[in-house]
Design an enzyme around this catalytic site. Structure first.
Site, PDB file in Angstrom:
ATOM      1  CG  HIS A 216       4.337  52.698 -29.205  1.00  0.00           C
ATOM      2  ND1 HIS A 216       4.221  51.325 -29.235  1.00  0.00           N
ATOM      3  CD2 HIS A 216       5.546  52.986 -29.757  1.00  0.00           C
ATOM      4  CE1 HIS A 216       5.325  50.811 -29.772  1.00  0.00           C
ATOM      5  NE2 HIS A 216       6.137  51.796 -30.103  1.00  0.00           N
TER       6      HIS A 216
ATOM      7  CG  ASP B 174       8.088  50.696 -35.413  1.00  0.00           C
ATOM      8  OD1 ASP B 174       8.236  51.835 -35.875  1.00  0.00           O
ATOM      9  OD2 ASP B 174       8.564  50.331 -34.306  1.00  0.00           O
TER      10      ASP B 174
ATOM     11  CG  HIS C 201       9.539  49.703 -30.794  1.00  0.00           C
ATOM     12  ND1 HIS C 201      10.252  50.500 -31.660  1.00  0.00           N
ATOM     13  CD2 HIS C 201      10.294  49.571 -29.681  1.00  0.00           C
ATOM     14  CE1 HIS C 201      11.399  50.854 -31.083  1.00  0.00           C
ATOM     15  NE2 HIS C 201      11.465  50.294 -29.875  1.00  0.00           N
TER      16      HIS C 201
ATOM     17  CG  ASP D  53      11.914  51.028 -35.252  1.00  0.00           C
ATOM     18  OD1 ASP D  53      11.338  50.306 -36.092  1.00  0.00           O
ATOM     19  OD2 ASP D  53      11.318  51.540 -34.285  1.00  0.00           O
TER      20      ASP D  53
HETATM   21 ZN   LIG Z   1       9.599  51.523 -33.344  1.00  0.00          ZN
END
Ligand SMILES: [Zn+2]
Length: 386
Positions: free
Chosen positions: A144, A179, A181, A268
């Site tokens: 990120h 992931d 995200h 996750d």
């Molecule tokens: Zn994540």
């Protein structure tokens, strides 16, 4: 031709990069990213004897040089990180995403980032310099971080810095991010480039941070078609996830023909992760890893999210076993299990019982993903070339 040449080429050489020095750093007691998860993963991998394999090397992490961060991050942002590293908090830090919350200022945060990035660069070097085919940095994958801003627990974007190193050596890179995200920082870095194909599979930005990664984000200019996003609805399970992966990823990798595949292997996505809403099990994760191994001519694997630390340990142990072509027995190694019990973990098995998928949700999610897959086939497939 040398009689052993074929053998040497076929030999799967792998590198695992790790140091206990990671444990010198701490995001704080209330923060979901617990650095101890890396130690737990290392202990389980070691407990299974997976660092003693003949084909595998253990490389202690070496810190990156500060100047190696400047290939991507801005000088003013790096200056702020230097200040924060000494525990100095300036009012300006907030403008760069630092402060209480996701990206806390803690002593040594830049040193921590240099360690993580150093391990990624070691993995890149191992694979790019033909020392072996696969390298795994479980601490990496901080996807990120933006050029001038910390975001989502990430200060320095080690995948971007690693990929830039590969580009400087003339390599073509495909980046696959599993992931939960969206891999927004990596997508942004290469959004206008056709030399890096980024593919992110994640929970939809409608329900999860960072709120991006929709299928219509496909890149711009020369990069049009080279950013690919598979946003999954909440409660997507193994069946729908693996189906969508199979529909999109292999064909794109075959069309692009990368020299090296870099992956972010966040954990996750699991049904019991405390921060997200996807519904995968370790079985779906394992299937995807086997496919990545088939697809990648060479493979730099990075860690990522995962906020149930036992999931992290089990999933990355399984990942490292897949990378080395080793089958693991279900029963966790005794010394590890003894330690795990002290941490309140009572499961004795690696995969455990597979969870029953939520069939009622499945049909709607499959219908939703069929639309996404069709969009990608229409708008992205024709553009991706080798
Ligand atoms: Zn994540």
């Amino acid at each position: 031709m040398h009689p052993y040449r074929g053998k040497v080429i076929e030999k799967m050489e792998t590198a695992f990069i790790y140091t206990d020095a990671y444990l010198d750093y701490d995001y704080g007691p209330a923060h979901p990213l617990r650095i101890g998860r890396l130690k737990l993963a290392y202990e389980l991998i070691n407990g299974y004897g997976l660092l003693d394999l003949r084909s595998a090397q253990f490389l202690p992490t070496l810190k990156a040089e500060p100047k190696e961060l400047a290939v991507y991050h801005s000088e003013e942002y790096l200056n702020i990180l230097r200040e924060a590293n000494e525990g100095r908090i300036t009012g300006e830090a907030y403008l760069y995403g630092l402060g209480p919350g996701d990206n806390p200022i803690f002593p040594g945060l830049l040193d921590w980032s240099l360690l993580v990035t150093g391990a990624t660069l070691q993995a890149i070097d191992f694979v790019a310099s033909e020392k072996g085919k696969v390298a795994f940095n479980i601490a990496g994958g901080l996807h990120h971080a933006m050029r001038s801003r910390a975001s989502g627990f990430c200060y320095i974007n080690d995948p971007v810095i690693g990929i830039m190193k590969l580009l400087s050596r003339g390599r073509r890179v495909a980046y696959i991010d599993i992931d939960a995200h969206h891999g927004d920082g990596v997508q942004e870095a290469f959004y206008e480039s056709n030399r890096v194909l980024t593919i992110s599979l994640h929970e939809t930005g409608s329900t999860l941070f960072p709120g991006t990664g929709f299928e219509y984000e496909i890149g711009e200019g020369e990069g049009e078609g080279y950013s690919v996003n598979l946003p999954f609805p909440p409660y997507t399970d193994d069946e729908v996830y693996v189906w969508a992966f199979e529909e999109v990823v292999p064909e794109l990798i075959h069309a692009f023909r990368p020299d090296i595949v870099v992956t972010q292997l966040g954990v996750d996505t699991f049904y019991n992760d405390p921060l997200t809403n996807l519904d995968l099990s370790i079985l779906g994760y394992e299937r995807v890893l086997h496919r990545i191994k088939d697809l990648a001519p060479k493979w730099v694997a990075l860690g990522g999210g995962g906020y149930d630390i036992f999931n992290v340990a089990k999933a990355w142990t399984l990942a490292w076993a897949v990378m080395n072509g080793v089958e693991l027995k279900e029963e966790l190694p005794e010394p590890f299990f003894k330690e795990a019990v002290k941490m309140g973990i009572e499961e004795k098995e690696l995969r455990g019982r597979a969870r029953t998928p939520r069939r009622s949700q499945n049909r709607e999610n499959r219908a939703e993903m069929e639309k996404v897959v069709q969009y990608i086939k229409r708008n992205v497939f024709p553009k991706v070339k080798s």
